[in-house]
Design a protein around this motif. Structure first.
Motif, mmCIF file in Angstrom:
data_model
loop_
_atom_site.group_PDB
_atom_site.id
_atom_site.type_symbol
_atom_site.label_atom_id
_atom_site.label_comp_id
_atom_site.label_asym_id
_atom_site.label_seq_id
_atom_site.Cartn_x
_atom_site.Cartn_y
_atom_site.Cartn_z
ATOM 1 N N PHE A 4 4.572 26.161 9.783
ATOM 2 C CA PHE A 4 6.003 26.425 9.688
ATOM 3 C C PHE A 4 6.690 25.122 9.330
ATOM 4 O O PHE A 4 6.367 24.068 9.893
ATOM 5 N N GLY A 5 7.628 25.153 8.387
ATOM 6 C CA GLY A 5 8.249 23.935 7.883
ATOM 7 C C GLY A 5 8.995 23.153 8.946
ATOM 8 O O GLY A 5 9.745 23.728 9.741
ATOM 9 N N THR A 6 8.814 21.815 8.944
ATOM 10 C CA THR A 6 9.532 20.937 9.870
ATOM 11 C C THR A 6 11.029 21.001 9.641
ATOM 12 O O THR A 6 11.825 20.944 10.573
ATOM 13 N N THR A 7 11.419 21.135 8.378
ATOM 14 C CA THR A 7 12.840 21.121 8.030
ATOM 15 C C THR A 7 13.480 22.500 8.134
ATOM 16 O O THR A 7 14.565 22.653 8.683
ATOM 17 N N THR A 8 12.803 23.527 7.603
ATOM 18 C CA THR A 8 13.429 24.846 7.494
ATOM 19 C C THR A 8 12.936 25.865 8.503
ATOM 20 O O THR A 8 13.603 26.869 8.750
ATOM 21 N N GLY A 9 11.744 25.632 9.063
ATOM 22 C CA GLY A 9 11.146 26.615 9.957
ATOM 23 C C GLY A 9 10.511 27.774 9.215
ATOM 24 O O GLY A 9 9.997 28.717 9.818
ATOM 25 N N ARG A 10 10.538 27.726 7.869
ATOM 26 C CA ARG A 10 9.958 28.805 7.077
ATOM 27 C C ARG A 10 8.431 28.808 7.188
ATOM 28 O O ARG A 10 7.803 27.761 7.213
ATOM 29 N N LYS A 11 7.859 30.001 7.213
ATOM 30 C CA LYS A 11 6.403 30.122 7.246
ATOM 31 C C LYS A 11 5.832 29.695 5.900
ATOM 32 O O LYS A 11 6.336 30.081 4.852
ATOM 33 N N LEU A 57 23.164 33.046 -6.406
ATOM 34 C CA LEU A 57 23.451 33.584 -7.736
ATOM 35 C C LEU A 57 22.178 33.906 -8.516
ATOM 36 O O LEU A 57 22.163 34.790 -9.364
ATOM 37 N N LYS A 58 21.101 33.189 -8.216
ATOM 38 C CA LYS A 58 19.830 33.380 -8.945
ATOM 39 C C LYS A 58 19.088 34.636 -8.514
ATOM 40 O O LYS A 58 18.194 35.101 -9.214
ATOM 41 N N GLY A 59 19.430 35.170 -7.344
ATOM 42 C CA GLY A 59 18.784 36.388 -6.864
ATOM 43 C C GLY A 59 17.284 36.227 -6.736
ATOM 44 O O GLY A 59 16.800 35.279 -6.116
ATOM 45 N N ASP A 60 16.518 37.151 -7.360
ATOM 46 C CA ASP A 60 15.058 37.099 -7.232
ATOM 47 C C ASP A 60 14.425 35.988 -8.059
ATOM 48 O O ASP A 60 13.212 35.778 -8.004
ATOM 49 N N LYS A 61 15.230 35.248 -8.804
ATOM 50 C CA LYS A 61 14.720 34.105 -9.571
ATOM 51 C C LYS A 61 14.997 32.788 -8.846
ATOM 52 O O LYS A 61 14.852 31.703 -9.422
ATOM 53 N N ALA A 62 15.381 32.865 -7.581
ATOM 54 C CA ALA A 62 15.673 31.663 -6.789
ATOM 55 C C ALA A 62 14.438 30.779 -6.680
ATOM 56 O O ALA A 62 13.306 31.262 -6.621
ATOM 57 N N ILE A 63 14.656 29.481 -6.665
ATOM 58 C CA ILE A 63 13.557 28.516 -6.587
ATOM 59 C C ILE A 63 12.948 28.480 -5.194
ATOM 60 O O ILE A 63 11.765 28.203 -5.017
ATOM 61 N N GLY A 64 13.764 28.769 -4.188
ATOM 62 C CA GLY A 64 13.290 28.651 -2.816
ATOM 63 C C GLY A 64 13.663 27.312 -2.222
ATOM 64 O O GLY A 64 12.975 26.761 -1.365
ATOM 65 N N THR A 65 14.778 26.753 -2.709
ATOM 66 C CA THR A 65 15.256 25.465 -2.214
ATOM 67 C C THR A 65 15.557 25.539 -0.715
ATOM 68 O O THR A 65 15.827 26.618 -0.181
ATOM 69 N N THR A 66 15.540 24.384 -0.078
ATOM 70 C CA THR A 66 15.861 24.338 1.351
ATOM 71 C C THR A 66 17.365 24.483 1.601
ATOM 72 O O THR A 66 17.783 24.661 2.735
ATOM 73 N N ASP A 108 0.849 -1.196 0.000
ATOM 74 C CA ASP A 108 0.000 0.000 0.000
ATOM 75 C C ASP A 108 0.880 1.240 0.000
ATOM 76 O O ASP A 108 2.031 1.211 0.461
ATOM 77 N N LEU A 109 0.317 2.325 -0.494
ATOM 78 C CA LEU A 109 1.144 3.509 -0.738
ATOM 79 C C LEU A 109 0.469 4.780 -0.236
ATOM 80 O O LEU A 109 -0.734 4.968 -0.407
ATOM 81 N N ILE A 110 1.280 5.629 0.384
ATOM 82 C CA ILE A 110 0.847 6.952 0.840
ATOM 83 C C ILE A 110 1.546 7.998 -0.018
ATOM 84 O O ILE A 110 2.773 7.945 -0.194
ATOM 85 N N VAL A 111 0.778 8.952 -0.561
ATOM 86 C CA VAL A 111 1.397 9.959 -1.417
ATOM 87 C C VAL A 111 0.795 11.335 -1.129
ATOM 88 O O VAL A 111 -0.410 11.470 -0.923
ATOM 89 N N GLY A 112 1.636 12.343 -1.093
ATOM 90 C CA GLY A 112 1.176 13.717 -0.912
ATOM 91 C C GLY A 112 0.540 14.229 -2.191
ATOM 92 O O GLY A 112 1.050 13.993 -3.289
ATOM 93 N N ILE A 113 -0.566 14.950 -2.071
ATOM 94 C CA ILE A 113 -1.350 15.360 -3.225
ATOM 95 C C ILE A 113 -1.135 16.821 -3.605
ATOM 96 O O ILE A 113 -1.332 17.208 -4.754
ATOM 97 N N GLN A 114 -0.683 17.644 -2.654
ATOM 98 C CA GLN A 114 -0.514 19.071 -2.947
ATOM 99 C C GLN A 114 0.974 19.422 -3.046
ATOM 100 O O GLN A 114 1.726 18.690 -3.683
ATOM 101 N N TRP A 115 1.385 20.537 -2.426
ATOM 102 C CA TRP A 115 2.792 20.956 -2.493
ATOM 103 C C TRP A 115 3.569 20.483 -1.261
ATOM 104 O O TRP A 115 4.435 21.185 -0.744
ATOM 105 N N GLY A 116 3.269 19.304 -0.785
ATOM 106 C CA GLY A 116 3.932 18.792 0.400
ATOM 107 C C GLY A 116 3.306 19.334 1.672
ATOM 108 O O GLY A 116 2.343 20.117 1.632
ATOM 109 N N ASP A 117 3.805 18.900 2.810
ATOM 110 C CA ASP A 117 3.348 19.378 4.124
ATOM 111 C C ASP A 117 1.864 19.063 4.369
ATOM 112 O O ASP A 117 1.189 19.760 5.117
ATOM 113 N N GLU A 118 1.367 17.983 3.759
ATOM 114 C CA GLU A 118 -0.064 17.682 3.876
ATOM 115 C C GLU A 118 -0.425 16.982 5.183
ATOM 116 O O GLU A 118 -1.600 16.878 5.528
ATOM 117 N N GLY A 119 0.566 16.460 5.886
ATOM 118 C CA GLY A 119 0.281 15.713 7.106
ATOM 119 C C GLY A 119 0.499 14.227 6.928
ATOM 120 O O GLY A 119 -0.103 13.408 7.630
#
Length: 416
Positions: free
Chosen positions: A293-300, A117-126, A5-16
């Protein structure tokens, strides 16, 4: 032979996912993680105690379950060693694929430097090195966990890679370890991780052949999938259900029930399109009440209303048999709640998920709110308005809701 059986997140992560996997894991013999790295974060609450998991499968809280980290994961030795300190007696209960790729400290340094280096085009990686580690894997210059069993050879190979890429590291102003520092680091990793390294593919096959109950969990969510997500603001792996097959060495016929984890509203961390994001008071309430708030980054996390178009798309991609609807209690007290039932794109109403969401506007349906569902564990005791909200989600997404969470606690769950 059993199926996994499989559990998968459906949105942008952090679904619980953590709560549901933890709850379900009490009934499974083996829990397997298939992809991602320590950029993922599962938060599990049991009897008021908070556990933060980033690499170890959520089944670790079931003392009878075997926990497997599959070949599709990029493993940070530092992170998992620290994470393992939360638990006792893991030997014989935790196994790491010898084919999983190593995510080493220099990967994180590359990640952070490139984002700057990407400045305002940064992806927002952790900034955890996940992208660079997967890049090395795809470029066939990566190093696998099994190589930790031969530290001297691994050290020489990494040093050779450093020399080949010296101009890049200098351009990014990255300070690399000396041979002595790297060797000492790798020796420490081997000492602590060697007892857990195994051929996990054969382990999972054997468990299936023996009719063991197996649960698979991924990281992040469908809308962050490298192929099917909101590219380029995505993660570096396949987060959809199919990724569990490649990430563990399974075939599609091995998969059993697919449960999609979905929040009763929507959140997103980092940059990228988010059609239903609420920039007003409602979004703030969701963030505050939901402790977003992110479990990994603490970001809102950015918050907004339920997007049925995106969720229907994700359900189809993953072959969901049912949803686990999480954090319904966060919407307690709203006079009305909204569901995005369609998009407006260039003046046209569409009911599908386009490749680019940047120009999309949500088309909302407003429903009556409810007073309180927090702590309810019986569907019949839910307010009628909450039931209507759940039913409408089912109608718009063509997927039944089989599990409803009404608080972070394991027991505050309705199973239909």
């Amino acid at each position: 032979m059993s199926k996994a059986d499989l559990i998968v997140g459906i949105q942008w992560g952090d679904e619980g996912k953590g709560k549901i996997v933890d709850m379900l894991a009490q009934k499974y013999d083996m829990v397997c993680r298939s992809q991602g790295g320590h950029n993922a974060g599962h938060t599990i609450w049991v009897d008021g105690v908070r556990y933060a998991l980033h690499l170890i499968p959520s089944g670790v809280l079931n003392k009878d379950a075997i926990n497997v980290i599959g070949n599709g994961v990029v493993l940070s030795p530092e992170s998992i060693i620290k994470e393992m300190e939360q638990f006792e007696n893991l030997q014989g209960r935790l196994f790491i694929s010898d084919k999983a790729h190593l995510n080493l400290p220099y990967h994180s340094l590359i990640d952070i430097a490139r984002e700057k280096l990407k400045g305002d085009k940064a992806i927002g990686t952790t900034g955890k090195g996940i992208g660079p580690a997967y890049s090395d894997k795809i470029n066939r210059v990566g190093h696998r966990v099994g190589e930790l069993l031969h530290v001297k050879e691994l050290c020489e190979s990494i040093l050779a890679s450093f020399e080949q890429n010296k101009p890049i590291y200098e351009a990014l102003d990255i300070k690399l370890p000396t041979k002595e520092e790297l060797l000492a680091q790798l020796e420490e990793y081997r000492e602590k991780l060697a007892p857990f390294i195994a051929n996990t593919t054969n382990m999972v096959w054997k468990a299936l052949d023996e009719d063991k109950k197996i649960l698979l969990e991924g990281a992040q969510g469908t809308l962050l999938d490298i192929d099917h997500g909101t590219y380029p603001y995505v993660t570096s792996s396949n987060t959809v259900s199919a990724g569990a097959c490649t990430g563990l060495g399974l075939n599609p016929k091995d998969i059993g029930i697919v449960t999609g984890i979905v929040k009763a509203y929507t959140t997103r961390v980092g940059n990228g399109a988010f059609p239903t994001e609420d920039f007003g008071k409602d979004g703030e309430i969701m963030a505050d009440v939901g402790h977003e708030f992110g479990t990994t980054t603490g970001r809102k996390r950015r918050c907004g209303w339920f997007d049925a178009v995106a969720v229907k798309h994700a359900s189809r991609l993953n072959g969901c048999d049912q949803f686990a609807l999480m954090k319904l209690d966060v919407l307690d007290g709203f006079k009305s709640v909204k569901i995005c039932k369609a998009y407006e794109l260039n003046g046209e109403i569409i009911d599908y998920f386009p490749a680019n969401l940047e120009e999309v506007k949500p088309v909302y349906e407003e429903l009556e709110g409810w007073d309180k569902v927090a702590g309810i564990s019986d569907f019949d005791k839910l307010p009628e308005a909450a039931k209507r909200y759940i039913n409408r989600i089912e109608e718009l997404t063509n997927t039944k809701v089989g599990i409803i969470s009404t608080s972070p606690e394991r027991n505050d769950t309705i199973v239909l």
